[in-house]
Design an enzyme around this catalytic site. Structure first.
Site, PDB file in Angstrom:
ATOM      1  N   SER A   1      -5.612  11.492  -3.460  1.00 23.83           N
ATOM      2  CA  SER A   1      -5.319  10.120  -3.832  1.00 23.83           C
ATOM      3  C   SER A   1      -4.858  10.073  -5.272  1.00 23.83           C
ATOM      4  O   SER A   1      -5.218  10.921  -6.096  1.00 23.83           O
ATOM      5  CB  SER A   1      -6.574   9.267  -3.669  1.00 23.83           C
ATOM      6  OG  SER A   1      -6.435   8.033  -4.337  1.00 23.83           O
TER       7      SER A   1
ATOM      8  N   CYS B   1       0.822  -1.205   0.000  1.00 24.34           N
ATOM      9  CA  CYS B   1       0.000   0.000   0.000  1.00 24.34           C
ATOM     10  C   CYS B   1       0.862   1.264   0.000  1.00 24.34           C
ATOM     11  O   CYS B   1       2.042   1.254   0.363  1.00 24.34           O
ATOM     12  CB  CYS B   1      -0.945  -0.017   1.192  1.00 24.34           C
ATOM     13  SG  CYS B   1      -2.288   1.204   1.078  1.00 24.34           S
TER      14      CYS B   1
END
Length: 562
Positions: free
Chosen positions: A474, A124
């Site tokens: 993001s 991640c």
């Protein structure tokens, strides 16, 4: 034999080290194991997220590669905070903070045990730059292996990523889809192990590690569930032991030139704006002066670099499609042929260009095009300055071609207030949505705004509003979005005194973000003290973290003084 003295010899050799050897024997290390280079495997495994849930198994293959090449593996684990799960919640504040904890914990584990090299297993978003920051600090032989992308989900005839779920939330709030359709998207989007599949932050940073030379060419391209993935871990382990023998340390590869190559690769794929934040942080940890690598380089690179990979969030394809088309090597060959990247060494001992020359293209692929027939003529970033951002900010251009926006500000104190207004129709076409108090110190933690930006898209406003924030975005975000406003509101930046109704002009070509309001007449923004509810790691981070324009690192002052 290794090219230089091994740190582990100080830990293991001589009569005085008998107690340490005794404890290592209890842990299963015999004379033969202790005689070899001691290689750390720093793993970010957790079962909380598909991005990292397969890394424990991958570590077993990495161990085998290290042992077969003549090293002794020593396993550690560090944390992951998964962005996709925490997005839009208070937990998202922990995400960027986790980057520092990952770097700190890896540094302490490796130095505390005088180990000789380190293999990082990452997934991640923040685990990748955290690993690179630790590698820069340690300056040991280092390999970063990405666990790989998730495969596309599928609902009826549509391929899905997590981006589609966030946008479905916006569509649901607008009444475009019902509860059943939202649940169907939710259940189909993420089919198994691997990090988010578009050119979001994880895949952008995995590509950057390859162009930095810290990840062996092609290994990060292999998707998480591909049958070849275990073999990449074996190969990474073997390559790392070879790097120990040859004395190939991390700072040999983290240079202004390689950082620029990484910026070009991210720009050419319309990657995440987090690339700016993370490459700046890696540069600072490697001791590279600001004069040699700074935020303005990203604007220069973006103007000179066309987008040549048709990837989500703004394009059609996902990371597994790029891997199948020819991967990082093919992208690199296109950039090399256009004169946009320079040759540089890599951790394997081969140069970048040697890998690019070996690139193979899948016939009739449509993912990676050439620089003379690009998808977009300029890259996906811009760096702006003005009376709202004296120290700079980052504009994201992925998914649209607009270079100017002007409109009245609609100011919100934090993400939640903005999301509430959006879901109740409080944001209209033409607005410049301003979210403040979300910077590195003010959040604290500089939350990503995917819940907001995806909901804007889901409500059909993506082409009609701009968003400005001292937070960040993001990699799945697209639209006219400006983040990393510096100085941030909590540190007295001008955004702190902006008011609803003030007109804001954003001009990417002129590199300007400004308001016609007389901000000086309102007095300087007040440096905001930490509220009593901010305690523990959050309080420590808020006090130590630097500006987003410098990578939002917590160790920058110490490094520049060293």
């Amino acid at each position: 034999m290794p090219a230089a003295h091994l740190p582990s010899r100080d830990l293991l050799e001589g009569p005085a080290r008998a107690p340490g050897r005794a404890m290592l024997r209890a842990a299963g290390f015999d004379d033969q194991a202790m005689a070899k280079p001691m290689i750390a495997i720093v793993n970010t495994w957790s079962n909380v997220t598909p991005c990292n849930m397969h890394l424990r198994d991958l570590a077993e293959h990495a161990r085998r590669g290290i042992e077969e090449a003549g090293g002794t593996p020593v396993d550690f684990n560090t944390i992951v905070v998964t962005d996709g799960i925490s997005m839009g919640t208070p937990g998202m504040r922990a995400s960027l903070m986790s980057r520092e904890v990952i770097a700190d914990s890896a540094e302490l584990a490796v130095r505390g045990h005088s180990l000789d090299a380190v293999l990082f297993l990452v997934g991640c978003d923040k685990t990748i730059p955290g690993a690179a920051m630790a590698a820069a600090r340690l300056d040991l032989p280092s390999v970063i292996l990405y666990g790989g992308s998730i495969m596309p989900g599928r609902l009826r005839d549509k391929a899905l990523t997590i981006q589609d779920v966030f946008e479905a939330v916006g569509a649901h709030s607008a009444g475009t889809i019902d509860d059943d359709e939202l649940r169907a998207v939710e259940k189909a989007a993420c089919p198994g192990a691997g990090a988010c599949g578009g050119q979001f932050t994880a895949n952008t940073m995995a590509l950057a590690m390859t162009f930095l030379g810290l990840s062996p060419m092609g290994l990060n391209d292999v998707p998480a569930v591909h049958p070849d993935k275990p073999g990449t871990a074996v190969e990474a382990g073997r390559m790392l032991v070879d790097a120990v023998r040859e004395g190939r340390n991390a700072r040999q590869f983290i240079t202004p030139e390689s950082l620029r190559n990484a910026a070009v690769a991210g720009t050419a794929t319309a990657g995440s704006t987090n690339l700016v934040l993370h490459l700046l942080a890696i540069a600072r940890e490697a001791g590279i002066p600001e004069a040699e690598f700074n935020i303005d380089l990203f604007d220069d690179v973006s103007r000179a670099t066309p987008v040549i990979a048709d990837l989500k969030p703004g394009g059609r394809f996902m990371a597994p499609d790029m891997a199948a088309a020819g991967g990082s090597a093919l992208l690199g060959r296109r950039l090399m042929e256009a004169g946009l990247v320079g040759d540089a060494p890599t951790v394997t001992g081969r140069s970048l260009f040697s890998y690019f020359e070996d690139a193979r293209e899948t016939g009739r692929q449509e993912v990676i095009v050439t620089a003379d027939a690009p998808i977009k003529s300029r890259g996906g970033f811009g760096i702006l300055y003005g009376n709202l951002a004296p120290d700079g900010c980052v504009v994201k251009l992925a998914g649209h071609s607009r270079l100017r926006f002007e409109g009245p500000a609609k100011v919100f104190e934090g993400e939640e207030a903005c999301f509430e207004a959006l879901t109740h129709g409080g944001i209209e076409a033409g607005d410049v949505v301003v979210i403040r108090g979300e910077g590195p110190a003010g959040g604290p933690g500089m939350r990503e705004m995917l819940a907001i930006t995806a909901a804007i898209q889901g409500r059909g406003l993506g082409d009609h509003v701009a968003l400005v924030t001292d937070g960040r975005f993001s990699g799945a975000t697209y639209g006219f979005m400006v983040g990393h406003i510096s100085p941030e509101a909590a540190r007295g930046g001008p955004i702190a005194v902006l008011r609803t109704g003030d007109r804001i002009a954003i001009d990417v070509e002129a590199r300007v973000i400004e308001t016609d309001a007389d901000l000086d007449a309102r007095g300087p923004g007040r440096v905001q003290p930490l509220p009593p509810t901010v305690t523990g790691a959050y309080a420590k981070y808020a006090r130590l973290v630097g500006s987003a324009s410098q990578g939002a690192v917590t160790s920058g002052a110490d490094l520049s003084a060293a």
